[in-house]
Motif scaffolding. Structure first.
Motif, PDB file in Angstrom:
ATOM      1  N   GLY A   1       0.793  -1.222   0.000  1.00  0.00           N
ATOM      2  CA  GLY A   1       0.000   0.000   0.000  1.00  0.00           C
ATOM      3  C   GLY A   1       0.825   1.271   0.000  1.00  0.00           C
ATOM      4  N   LEU A   2       2.159   1.141   0.032  1.00  0.00           N
ATOM      5  CA  LEU A   2       3.039   2.307   0.045  1.00  0.00           C
ATOM      6  C   LEU A   2       3.538   2.591  -1.361  1.00  0.00           C
ATOM      7  CD1 LEU A   2       4.673   4.404   1.721  1.00  0.00           C
ATOM      8  CD2 LEU A   2       6.495   2.694   1.875  1.00  0.00           C
ATOM      9  N   HIS A   3       3.374   3.836  -1.815  1.00  0.00           N
ATOM     10  CA  HIS A   3       3.856   4.249  -3.138  1.00  0.00           C
ATOM     11  C   HIS A   3       5.370   4.411  -3.086  1.00  0.00           C
ATOM     12  CE1 HIS A   3       3.988   7.569  -6.470  1.00  0.00           C
ATOM     13  NE2 HIS A   3       4.538   6.423  -6.853  1.00  0.00           N
ATOM     14  N   ILE A   4       6.065   3.618  -3.877  1.00  0.00           N
ATOM     15  CA  ILE A   4       7.522   3.685  -3.923  1.00  0.00           C
ATOM     16  C   ILE A   4       7.929   4.656  -5.026  1.00  0.00           C
ATOM     17  CG2 ILE A   4       9.660   2.392  -4.153  1.00  0.00           C
ATOM     18  CD1 ILE A   4       7.996   1.616  -1.730  1.00  0.00           C
ATOM     19  N   HIS A   5       8.409   5.814  -4.639  1.00  0.00           N
ATOM     20  CA  HIS A   5       8.878   6.785  -5.620  1.00  0.00           C
ATOM     21  C   HIS A   5      10.171   6.302  -6.264  1.00  0.00           C
ATOM     22  CE1 HIS A   5       6.027  10.071  -4.758  1.00  0.00           C
ATOM     23  NE2 HIS A   5       6.058   9.627  -3.517  1.00  0.00           N
ATOM     24  N   HIS A   6      10.420   6.743  -7.507  1.00  0.00           N
ATOM     25  CA  HIS A   6      11.605   6.244  -8.198  1.00  0.00           C
ATOM     26  C   HIS A   6      12.893   6.847  -7.669  1.00  0.00           C
ATOM     27  CE1 HIS A   6       9.695   9.436 -10.774  1.00  0.00           C
ATOM     28  NE2 HIS A   6      10.922   9.933 -10.774  1.00  0.00           N
ATOM     29  N   VAL A   7      12.791   7.805  -6.743  1.00  0.00           N
ATOM     30  CA  VAL A   7      14.004   8.284  -6.095  1.00  0.00           C
ATOM     31  C   VAL A   7      14.630   7.189  -5.234  1.00  0.00           C
ATOM     32  CG1 VAL A   7      12.805   9.180  -4.055  1.00  0.00           C
ATOM     33  CG2 VAL A   7      14.968  10.205  -4.750  1.00  0.00           C
ATOM     34  N   VAL A   8      13.821   6.230  -4.771  1.00  0.00           N
ATOM     35  CA  VAL A   8      14.346   5.160  -3.910  1.00  0.00           C
ATOM     36  C   VAL A   8      15.314   4.253  -4.673  1.00  0.00           C
ATOM     37  CG1 VAL A   8      13.729   3.205  -2.452  1.00  0.00           C
ATOM     38  CG2 VAL A   8      12.319   5.265  -2.426  1.00  0.00           C
ATOM     39  N   PRO A   9      14.901   3.624  -5.803  1.00  0.00           N
ATOM     40  CA  PRO A   9      15.899   2.875  -6.570  1.00  0.00           C
ATOM     41  C   PRO A   9      17.003   3.772  -7.112  1.00  0.00           C
ATOM     42  CG  PRO A   9      13.857   3.053  -7.818  1.00  0.00           C
ATOM     43  CD  PRO A   9      13.564   3.522  -6.428  1.00  0.00           C
ATOM     44  N   GLY A  10      16.693   5.052  -7.330  1.00  0.00           N
ATOM     45  CA  GLY A  10      17.716   5.980  -7.801  1.00  0.00           C
ATOM     46  C   GLY A  10      18.835   6.137  -6.796  1.00  0.00           C
ATOM     47  N   VAL A  11      18.485   6.255  -5.519  1.00  0.00           N
ATOM     48  CA  VAL A  11      19.507   6.374  -4.477  1.00  0.00           C
ATOM     49  C   VAL A  11      20.367   5.118  -4.435  1.00  0.00           C
ATOM     50  CG1 VAL A  11      19.859   6.485  -1.982  1.00  0.00           C
ATOM     51  CG2 VAL A  11      18.213   8.010  -3.076  1.00  0.00           C
ATOM     52  N   VAL A  12      19.724   3.953  -4.531  1.00  0.00           N
ATOM     53  CA  VAL A  12      20.470   2.680  -4.498  1.00  0.00           C
ATOM     54  C   VAL A  12      21.441   2.608  -5.673  1.00  0.00           C
ATOM     55  CG1 VAL A  12      20.264   0.174  -4.626  1.00  0.00           C
ATOM     56  CG2 VAL A  12      18.610   1.494  -3.276  1.00  0.00           C
ATOM     57  N   LEU A  13      20.965   2.935  -6.869  1.00  0.00           N
ATOM     58  CA  LEU A  13      21.830   2.866  -8.055  1.00  0.00           C
ATOM     59  C   LEU A  13      22.951   3.893  -7.988  1.00  0.00           C
ATOM     60  CD1 LEU A  13      19.165   2.363 -10.877  1.00  0.00           C
ATOM     61  CD2 LEU A  13      20.748   0.667  -9.952  1.00  0.00           C
TER      62      LEU A  13
ATOM     63  N   ILE B   1      24.416   5.020  -5.278  1.00  0.00           N
ATOM     64  CA  ILE B   1      25.412   4.519  -4.326  1.00  0.00           C
ATOM     65  C   ILE B   1      26.236   3.398  -4.952  1.00  0.00           C
ATOM     66  CG2 ILE B   1      25.708   3.298  -2.136  1.00  0.00           C
ATOM     67  CD1 ILE B   1      23.252   4.819  -1.120  1.00  0.00           C
ATOM     68  N   VAL B   2      25.554   2.454  -5.606  1.00  0.00           N
ATOM     69  CA  VAL B   2      26.263   1.342  -6.235  1.00  0.00           C
ATOM     70  C   VAL B   2      27.209   1.842  -7.323  1.00  0.00           C
ATOM     71  CG1 VAL B   2      25.990  -0.736  -7.645  1.00  0.00           C
ATOM     72  CG2 VAL B   2      24.474  -0.338  -5.690  1.00  0.00           C
TER      73      VAL B   2
ATOM     74  N   ILE C   1      30.810   0.637 -16.823  1.00  0.00           N
ATOM     75  CA  ILE C   1      29.553   0.092 -16.294  1.00  0.00           C
ATOM     76  C   ILE C   1      29.100   0.870 -15.068  1.00  0.00           C
ATOM     77  CG2 ILE C   1      28.493  -1.938 -15.238  1.00  0.00           C
ATOM     78  CD1 ILE C   1      30.339  -3.648 -16.988  1.00  0.00           C
ATOM     79  N   ALA C   2      30.042   1.182 -14.168  1.00  0.00           N
ATOM     80  CA  ALA C   2      29.708   1.944 -12.966  1.00  0.00           C
ATOM     81  C   ALA C   2      29.193   3.332 -13.331  1.00  0.00           C
ATOM     82  CB  ALA C   2      30.932   2.054 -12.056  1.00  0.00           C
ATOM     83  N   ALA C   3      29.770   3.936 -14.373  1.00  0.00           N
ATOM     84  CA  ALA C   3      29.323   5.263 -14.804  1.00  0.00           C
ATOM     85  C   ALA C   3      27.887   5.228 -15.311  1.00  0.00           C
ATOM     86  CB  ALA C   3      30.254   5.794 -15.890  1.00  0.00           C
ATOM     87  N   VAL C   4      27.542   4.191 -16.067  1.00  0.00           N
ATOM     88  CA  VAL C   4      26.172   4.055 -16.567  1.00  0.00           C
ATOM     89  C   VAL C   4      25.200   3.880 -15.406  1.00  0.00           C
ATOM     90  CG1 VAL C   4      24.628   2.601 -17.911  1.00  0.00           C
ATOM     91  CG2 VAL C   4      26.887   3.166 -18.816  1.00  0.00           C
ATOM     92  N   VAL C   5      25.561   3.023 -14.447  1.00  0.00           N
ATOM     93  CA  VAL C   5      24.696   2.794 -13.280  1.00  0.00           C
ATOM     94  C   VAL C   5      24.521   4.088 -12.493  1.00  0.00           C
ATOM     95  CG1 VAL C   5      24.491   1.548 -11.097  1.00  0.00           C
ATOM     96  CG2 VAL C   5      25.298   0.353 -13.130  1.00  0.00           C
ATOM     97  N   PHE C   6      25.626   4.804 -12.310  1.00  0.00           N
ATOM     98  CA  PHE C   6      25.557   6.075 -11.576  1.00  0.00           C
ATOM     99  C   PHE C   6      24.683   7.089 -12.321  1.00  0.00           C
ATOM    100  CE2 PHE C   6      27.041  10.393 -10.803  1.00  0.00           C
ATOM    101  CZ  PHE C   6      26.983  10.461  -9.412  1.00  0.00           C
ATOM    102  N   GLY C   7      24.844   7.182 -13.639  1.00  0.00           N
ATOM    103  CA  GLY C   7      24.039   8.126 -14.416  1.00  0.00           C
ATOM    104  C   GLY C   7      22.553   7.814 -14.333  1.00  0.00           C
ATOM    105  N   ILE C   8      22.208   6.532 -14.404  1.00  0.00           N
ATOM    106  CA  ILE C   8      20.796   6.140 -14.283  1.00  0.00           C
ATOM    107  C   ILE C   8      20.254   6.526 -12.908  1.00  0.00           C
ATOM    108  CG2 ILE C   8      19.214   4.176 -14.204  1.00  0.00           C
ATOM    109  CD1 ILE C   8      21.021   2.805 -16.271  1.00  0.00           C
ATOM    110  N   GLY C   9      21.024   6.203 -11.858  1.00  0.00           N
ATOM    111  CA  GLY C   9      20.588   6.540 -10.503  1.00  0.00           C
ATOM    112  C   GLY C   9      20.436   8.030 -10.300  1.00  0.00           C
ATOM    113  N   ALA C  10      21.404   8.816 -10.804  1.00  0.00           N
ATOM    114  CA  ALA C  10      21.332  10.272 -10.657  1.00  0.00           C
ATOM    115  C   ALA C  10      20.131  10.838 -11.405  1.00  0.00           C
ATOM    116  CB  ALA C  10      22.619  10.913 -11.167  1.00  0.00           C
ATOM    117  N   GLY C  11      19.817  10.279 -12.570  1.00  0.00           N
ATOM    118  CA  GLY C  11      18.647  10.729 -13.310  1.00  0.00           C
ATOM    119  C   GLY C  11      17.356  10.493 -12.544  1.00  0.00           C
TER     120      GLY C  11
END
Length: 254
Positions: free
Chosen positions: A52-64, A66-67, A84-94
């Motif tokens: 029942g909790l709306h998971i905003h996409h900032v949550v996976p963004g923070v995880v990505l 950090i990774v 690869i790390a740069a792509v993951v970081f860019g996706i998370g930052a977006g």
């Protein structure tokens, strides 16, 4: 083209930065398209919920973020791991900066007028990273000729002077002019020589005992905001979507 790519992107190790910027911009665009489809009730997409909790996409963004960030630190920037790390970081930052306004206000203001701050931050971030990417790097490039050294030295000196001019524009309360002026020097110069905004550091420091300058600053800020507020909202709405209308406030009782 191949020689330029080798000397200015691969050799100084800028490929991860390019990949991070590309993934950052693509992620923001794709995310905005999806959320606008969800808002319009179109397509196969829907809000992510857990219990029942709306998971905003900032949550996976923070995880990505950090990774990707720790992965970039631990990787060789010239190797596949760094890319690869740069792509993951860019996706998370977006994902994170697309909901920057929610973090700033600690409230779900995504489709409100305050949510436009997310669009502003994304545009400014992309511009700054693009500036870093486009700039000539004097480090990590081997066997430079004397002419190349002089060219790069001239570029570095020019960038340093323009950076100082942009700082003056920033101190006058013109953040957008300062950021984009780092790319377009004449824009930074225009922001630095014109009147400061009333609430800026420059106005507080230098206009305190100059009532005429303070009055001119207030008048100019009012005219500027009235002239450009509409076009700026149109661009922001085109990029991020039109916000919901603000609810009408009821008058207070006597």
């Amino acid at each position: 083209m191949g020689h330029w790519w080798e000397r200015n992107i691969l050799e100084p190790g800028k490929l991860p930065l390019l990949l991070a910027l590309f993934s950052f911009v693509v992620t923001f665009v794709v995310t905005r398209v999806i959320v606008r489809l969800i808002r319009a009730g179109k397509g196969p997409f829907g809000n992510v919920k857990a219990g029942g909790l709306h998971i905003h996409h900032v949550v996976p963004g923070v995880v990505l973020t950090i990774v990707g960030g720790f992965g970039a630190v631990a990787s060789d920037r010239h190797g596949a791991g760094g890319a690869i790390a740069a792509v993951v970081f860019g996706i998370g930052a977006g994902l994170v900066l697309d909901e920057f306004a929610l973090i700033l206000h600690l409230d779900d203001v995504y489709w409100s007028a305050e949510g436009r701050k997310s669009v502003e931050v994304v545009v400014i971030t992309a511009a700054l990273v693009g500036l870093l990417l486009a700039g000539f790097s004097p480090f990590g490039v081997n066997d430079l000729s004397q002419a190349e050294l002089q060219d790069r030295g001239g570029v570095i000196a020019f960038v340093a002077v323009n950076f100082l001019i942009s700082l003056v524009a920033l101190s006058k309360g013109k953040a957008r002019t300062a950021v984009f002026g780092a790319i377009v020097p004449l824009l930074a110069l225009a922001g630095a020589v014109r009147l400061a905004r009333p609430a800026s550091f420059w106005a507080r420091r230098f206009y305190g005992r100059r009532p005429r300058a303070r009055a001119r600053s207030l008048l100019r800020a009012y005219r500027h905001d009235r002239r450009w507020a509409g076009p700026r909202r149109v661009v922001q709405d085109w990029i991020g979507g039109k916000p919901d209308p603000s609810p009408a406030r009821l008058p207070r009782g006597g």
